[in-house]
Enzyme design. Sequence first.
Site, PDB file in Angstrom:
ATOM      1  N   ARG A   1      51.022  57.243  13.668  1.00  0.00           N
ATOM      2  CA  ARG A   1      51.420  56.784  12.321  1.00  0.00           C
ATOM      3  C   ARG A   1      50.261  56.091  11.603  1.00  0.00           C
ATOM      4  O   ARG A   1      50.458  55.097  10.901  1.00  0.00           O
ATOM      5  CB  ARG A   1      52.613  55.832  12.384  1.00  0.00           C
ATOM      6  CG  ARG A   1      53.829  56.381  13.065  1.00  0.00           C
ATOM      7  CD  ARG A   1      54.539  57.466  12.253  1.00  0.00           C
ATOM      8  NE  ARG A   1      55.814  57.768  12.880  1.00  0.00           N
ATOM      9  CZ  ARG A   1      56.001  58.683  13.833  1.00  0.00           C
ATOM     10  NH1 ARG A   1      54.977  59.438  14.242  1.00  0.00           N
ATOM     11  NH2 ARG A   1      57.185  58.895  14.344  1.00  0.00           N
TER      12      ARG A   1
ATOM     13  N   SER B   1      61.915  54.523   8.820  1.00  0.00           N
ATOM     14  CA  SER B   1      61.614  53.467   9.802  1.00  0.00           C
ATOM     15  C   SER B   1      60.726  52.425   9.149  1.00  0.00           C
ATOM     16  O   SER B   1      59.653  52.763   8.634  1.00  0.00           O
ATOM     17  CB  SER B   1      60.876  54.054  10.998  1.00  0.00           C
ATOM     18  OG  SER B   1      61.615  55.111  11.541  1.00  0.00           O
TER      19      SER B   1
ATOM     20  N   GLU C   1      55.503  49.837   9.275  1.00  0.00           N
ATOM     21  CA  GLU C   1      54.999  51.188   9.008  1.00  0.00           C
ATOM     22  C   GLU C   1      54.934  51.423   7.494  1.00  0.00           C
ATOM     23  O   GLU C   1      54.043  52.096   6.989  1.00  0.00           O
ATOM     24  CB  GLU C   1      55.948  52.203   9.660  1.00  0.00           C
ATOM     25  CG  GLU C   1      55.546  53.634   9.425  1.00  0.00           C
ATOM     26  CD  GLU C   1      56.491  54.623  10.101  1.00  0.00           C
ATOM     27  OE1 GLU C   1      56.693  54.538  11.314  1.00  0.00           O
ATOM     28  OE2 GLU C   1      57.000  55.489   9.379  1.00  0.00           O
TER      29      GLU C   1
HETATM   30  P1  FAD Z   1      54.627  57.517  -0.937  1.00  0.00           P
HETATM   31  O1  FAD Z   1      55.675  56.613  -0.401  1.00  0.00           O
HETATM   32  O2  FAD Z   1      54.635  57.827  -2.364  1.00  0.00           O
HETATM   33  O3  FAD Z   1      53.205  56.918  -0.538  1.00  0.00           O
HETATM   34  C1  FAD Z   1      52.963  56.463   0.770  1.00  0.00           C
HETATM   35  C2  FAD Z   1      51.513  55.977   0.841  1.00  0.00           C
HETATM   36  O4  FAD Z   1      50.626  57.069   0.639  1.00  0.00           O
HETATM   37  C3  FAD Z   1      51.163  54.969  -0.234  1.00  0.00           C
HETATM   38  O5  FAD Z   1      50.225  54.067   0.306  1.00  0.00           O
HETATM   39  C4  FAD Z   1      50.512  55.826  -1.323  1.00  0.00           C
HETATM   40  O6  FAD Z   1      49.591  55.070  -2.101  1.00  0.00           O
HETATM   41  C5  FAD Z   1      49.806  56.876  -0.507  1.00  0.00           C
HETATM   42  N1  FAD Z   1      49.724  58.194  -1.155  1.00  0.00           N
HETATM   43  C6  FAD Z   1      50.758  59.005  -1.484  1.00  0.00           C
HETATM   44  N2  FAD Z   1      50.312  60.157  -1.990  1.00  0.00           N
HETATM   45  C7  FAD Z   1      48.962  60.080  -2.004  1.00  0.00           C
HETATM   46  C8  FAD Z   1      47.923  60.961  -2.408  1.00  0.00           C
HETATM   47  N3  FAD Z   1      48.161  62.191  -2.923  1.00  0.00           N
HETATM   48  N4  FAD Z   1      46.648  60.537  -2.278  1.00  0.00           N
HETATM   49  C9  FAD Z   1      46.360  59.319  -1.778  1.00  0.00           C
HETATM   50  N5  FAD Z   1      47.298  58.444  -1.375  1.00  0.00           N
HETATM   51  C10 FAD Z   1      48.588  58.827  -1.474  1.00  0.00           C
HETATM   52  N6  FAD Z   1      57.791  59.417   8.109  1.00  0.00           N
HETATM   53  C11 FAD Z   1      57.416  60.005   9.262  1.00  0.00           C
HETATM   54  O7  FAD Z   1      56.231  60.000   9.611  1.00  0.00           O
HETATM   55  N7  FAD Z   1      58.319  60.630  10.072  1.00  0.00           N
HETATM   56  C12 FAD Z   1      59.629  60.700   9.759  1.00  0.00           C
HETATM   57  O8  FAD Z   1      60.408  61.277  10.502  1.00  0.00           O
HETATM   58  C13 FAD Z   1      60.077  60.057   8.560  1.00  0.00           C
HETATM   59  N8  FAD Z   1      61.377  60.042   8.216  1.00  0.00           N
HETATM   60  C14 FAD Z   1      61.788  59.409   7.078  1.00  0.00           C
HETATM   61  C15 FAD Z   1      63.153  59.393   6.765  1.00  0.00           C
HETATM   62  C16 FAD Z   1      63.595  58.786   5.601  1.00  0.00           C
HETATM   63  C17 FAD Z   1      65.065  58.774   5.277  1.00  0.00           C
HETATM   64  C18 FAD Z   1      62.668  58.167   4.723  1.00  0.00           C
HETATM   65  C19 FAD Z   1      63.130  57.542   3.461  1.00  0.00           C
HETATM   66  C20 FAD Z   1      61.308  58.155   5.041  1.00  0.00           C
HETATM   67  C21 FAD Z   1      60.856  58.781   6.239  1.00  0.00           C
HETATM   68  N9  FAD Z   1      59.501  58.789   6.590  1.00  0.00           N
HETATM   69  C22 FAD Z   1      59.091  59.426   7.740  1.00  0.00           C
HETATM   70  C23 FAD Z   1      58.501  58.112   5.758  1.00  0.00           C
HETATM   71  C24 FAD Z   1      57.974  59.000   4.584  1.00  0.00           C
HETATM   72  O9  FAD Z   1      58.878  60.011   4.264  1.00  0.00           O
HETATM   73  C25 FAD Z   1      56.632  59.634   4.922  1.00  0.00           C
HETATM   74  O10 FAD Z   1      55.691  58.671   5.274  1.00  0.00           O
HETATM   75  C26 FAD Z   1      56.099  60.474   3.751  1.00  0.00           C
HETATM   76  O11 FAD Z   1      54.920  61.146   4.129  1.00  0.00           O
HETATM   77  C27 FAD Z   1      55.829  59.634   2.492  1.00  0.00           C
HETATM   78  O12 FAD Z   1      55.590  60.509   1.417  1.00  0.00           O
HETATM   79  P2  FAD Z   1      55.654  60.052  -0.093  1.00  0.00           P
HETATM   80  O13 FAD Z   1      55.140  61.161  -0.920  1.00  0.00           O
HETATM   81  O14 FAD Z   1      57.007  59.553  -0.409  1.00  0.00           O
HETATM   82  O15 FAD Z   1      54.603  58.850  -0.068  1.00  0.00           O
HETATM   83  P1  NAP Z   2      65.423  58.690  18.789  1.00  0.00           P
HETATM   84  O1  NAP Z   2      65.451  60.148  19.111  1.00  0.00           O
HETATM   85  O2  NAP Z   2      66.676  57.903  18.805  1.00  0.00           O
HETATM   86  O3  NAP Z   2      64.378  57.964  19.750  1.00  0.00           O
HETATM   87  C1  NAP Z   2      64.071  56.578  19.583  1.00  0.00           C
HETATM   88  C2  NAP Z   2      62.577  56.382  19.698  1.00  0.00           C
HETATM   89  O4  NAP Z   2      62.179  56.734  21.003  1.00  0.00           O
HETATM   90  C3  NAP Z   2      61.869  57.262  18.727  1.00  0.00           C
HETATM   91  O5  NAP Z   2      61.375  56.449  17.715  1.00  0.00           O
HETATM   92  C4  NAP Z   2      60.804  57.982  19.538  1.00  0.00           C
HETATM   93  O6  NAP Z   2      59.488  57.563  19.213  1.00  0.00           O
HETATM   94  C5  NAP Z   2      61.040  57.572  20.976  1.00  0.00           C
HETATM   95  N1  NAP Z   2      61.292  58.775  21.793  1.00  0.00           N
HETATM   96  C6  NAP Z   2      62.445  59.451  21.937  1.00  0.00           C
HETATM   97  N2  NAP Z   2      62.300  60.468  22.804  1.00  0.00           N
HETATM   98  C7  NAP Z   2      61.014  60.426  23.207  1.00  0.00           C
HETATM   99  C8  NAP Z   2      60.225  61.211  24.106  1.00  0.00           C
HETATM  100  N3  NAP Z   2      60.755  62.246  24.771  1.00  0.00           N
HETATM  101  N4  NAP Z   2      58.918  60.886  24.275  1.00  0.00           N
HETATM  102  C9  NAP Z   2      58.372  59.857  23.605  1.00  0.00           C
HETATM  103  N5  NAP Z   2      59.061  59.071  22.735  1.00  0.00           N
HETATM  104  C10 NAP Z   2      60.364  59.351  22.552  1.00  0.00           C
HETATM  105  O7  NAP Z   2      64.698  58.488  17.373  1.00  0.00           O
HETATM  106  P2  NAP Z   2      65.245  58.665  15.901  1.00  0.00           P
HETATM  107  O8  NAP Z   2      65.249  57.358  15.255  1.00  0.00           O
HETATM  108  O9  NAP Z   2      66.495  59.505  15.915  1.00  0.00           O
HETATM  109  O10 NAP Z   2      64.076  59.510  15.260  1.00  0.00           O
HETATM  110  C11 NAP Z   2      63.816  60.819  15.706  1.00  0.00           C
HETATM  111  C12 NAP Z   2      62.392  61.184  15.347  1.00  0.00           C
HETATM  112  O11 NAP Z   2      62.216  61.146  13.931  1.00  0.00           O
HETATM  113  C13 NAP Z   2      61.358  60.220  15.928  1.00  0.00           C
HETATM  114  O12 NAP Z   2      60.227  60.938  16.299  1.00  0.00           O
HETATM  115  C14 NAP Z   2      61.074  59.281  14.788  1.00  0.00           C
HETATM  116  O13 NAP Z   2      59.762  58.773  14.832  1.00  0.00           O
HETATM  117  C15 NAP Z   2      61.250  60.193  13.573  1.00  0.00           C
HETATM  118  N6  NAP Z   2      61.696  59.415  12.415  1.00  0.00           N
HETATM  119  C16 NAP Z   2      60.752  58.705  11.744  1.00  0.00           C
HETATM  120  C17 NAP Z   2      61.086  57.951  10.629  1.00  0.00           C
HETATM  121  C18 NAP Z   2      60.023  57.231   9.842  1.00  0.00           C
HETATM  122  O14 NAP Z   2      60.319  56.756   8.771  1.00  0.00           O
HETATM  123  N7  NAP Z   2      58.829  57.149  10.351  1.00  0.00           N
HETATM  124  C19 NAP Z   2      62.418  57.895  10.215  1.00  0.00           C
HETATM  125  C20 NAP Z   2      63.355  58.595  10.942  1.00  0.00           C
HETATM  126  C21 NAP Z   2      62.991  59.365  12.049  1.00  0.00           C
HETATM  127  P3  NAP Z   2      58.580  58.135  18.005  1.00  0.00           P
HETATM  128  O15 NAP Z   2      59.121  57.486  16.801  1.00  0.00           O
HETATM  129  O16 NAP Z   2      57.232  57.650  18.382  1.00  0.00           O
HETATM  130  O17 NAP Z   2      58.696  59.596  17.966  1.00  0.00           O
END
Ligand code: FAD
Ligand code: NAP
Length: 336
Positions: free
Chosen positions: A163, A237, A332
């Site tokens: 991340r 998250s 994050e």
């Molecule tokens: P923004 O929120 O608009 O921006 C995020 C950051 O990037 C800011 O610092 C912004 O300045 C910068 N930025 C955006 N676009 C640019 C650009 N073109 N150039 C330079 N800088 C830029 N993330 C995960 O990694 N895994 C997930 O599973 C995941 N699940 C999510 C689920 C939900 C319900 C929500 C709401 C969010 C989730 N996220 C997840 C977080 C998010 O969706 C991601 O990080 C996504 O990539 C953000 O995209 P955005 O366009 O909305 O970015």
């Molecule tokens: P989950 O499956 O309930 O698992 C909980 C956490 O345990 C996850 O965050 C995941 O870490 C870790 N995990 C589960 N199985 C694993 C494995 N086999 N090996 C290593 N790590 C493991 O998680 P969840 O909340 O439903 O999310 C599912 C996936 O979507 C995850 O990968 C999560 O990161 C991603 N997600 C991200 C966001 C965001 O905003 N960043 C939001 C929703 C979901 P990791 O997170 O490191 O994968």
Amino acid sequence: MTKVLEDFDLTSYNTFHVPVRAEYFSSFGSMDDLLELSSHFGNHQKLIIGGGSNLLFTKDVGGLVLQNKIRGIEIISEDENFVFVNAGAGVVWHELVLFAVNHQWGGIENLSLIPGFVGAAPIQNIGAYGVELCNVFEELEAFHLKDREIHKIKKDDCEFGYRKSVFKNKSKGQYAILNITLRLNKKPVFNIGYGAIQKQLEQMNTGELSVKAISDAVIQIRQSKLPDPAVIGNAGSFFKNPIIDFESFQEVKKIFPEMPSYPAGEKIKVPAAWLIEQCGFKGIRVGNTGCYKNQPLVLVNYGNATGSEIFEFSERIIQTVREKFQITLEREVNIF
Ligand code: FAD
Ligand code: NAP
């Protein structure tokens, strides 16, 4: 010149839906627009946004907020095994996933339904269900906001990690990412060993494993577990899963033997959701904010929360988790 709006309401430009204002706001759909805006607003602070799904505004934003709307998905080359696909930073991420899924090209199906735009994907090296952007990433083009030059940045120079990337660290705020190139696999290697994917596939009874079946399974899990930002404000998250050294892990594990964990190289990853739940935060509401009932890692806006209210609640979670487990959670979500 591209239209620039003053004192602009950003409520619908962040998925937390917090009401803040931008001193100036505009969007760009081409390099020409961006050049024009950046020369006109040469001395102003600039913030590039995509879908606003990974940020929390705690105050009004000075300077120019720019939404990237550069569109287009293009196949730039291919061979027997791989296809190289370039996408504009303003493409919705899930549209790019569906493009790959419809062609049965593997690599990003586990990243289905992540909100936001393509241009933000490298910022935190988006990841889900055992796959990260860096697994398929080749290079990107970005406009350096100060030097006003376009840089081609290869994967190794992005310094991707869990991340994180160079764009969230030492190059933070310096670039507008314009487009990215991914290497997708014509002979997909499926990754279903993570979380609930396997179980979901069994329930769906889709028959032969495919890129589409995995994408559908991920979509269903996400829709059942995560709050839809259109209905309840959130940014996914809020915290990263902490990665701690083995010695610290053993110390905590002595006191909390039931603590789940996953190997992370030589270190150990502990699910932040479990730590937060153990502190009693799951499903609780404090004023206008709280932890979502199905996933405590997701902080939500129940309607009228301000950014600073959500931030203060996150501070309380960090302190409580630290006191109980001696583990420090890291946010994050990008705070502005
Ligand atoms: P923004 O929120 O608009 O921006 C995020 C950051 O990037 C800011 O610092 C912004 O300045 C910068 N930025 C955006 N676009 C640019 C650009 N073109 N150039 C330079 N800088 C830029 N993330 C995960 O990694 N895994 C997930 O599973 C995941 N699940 C999510 C689920 C939900 C319900 C929500 C709401 C969010 C989730 N996220 C997840 C977080 C998010 O969706 C991601 O990080 C996504 O990539 C953000 O995209 P955005 O366009 O909305 O970015
Ligand atoms: P989950 O499956 O309930 O698992 C909980 C956490 O345990 C996850 O965050 C995941 O870490 C870790 N995990 C589960 N199985 C694993 C494995 N086999 N090996 C290593 N790590 C493991 O998680 P969840 O909340 O439903 O999310 C599912 C996936 O979507 C995850 O990968 C999560 O990161 C991603 N997600 C991200 C966001 C965001 O905003 N960043 C939001 C929703 C979901 P990791 O997170 O490191 O994968």
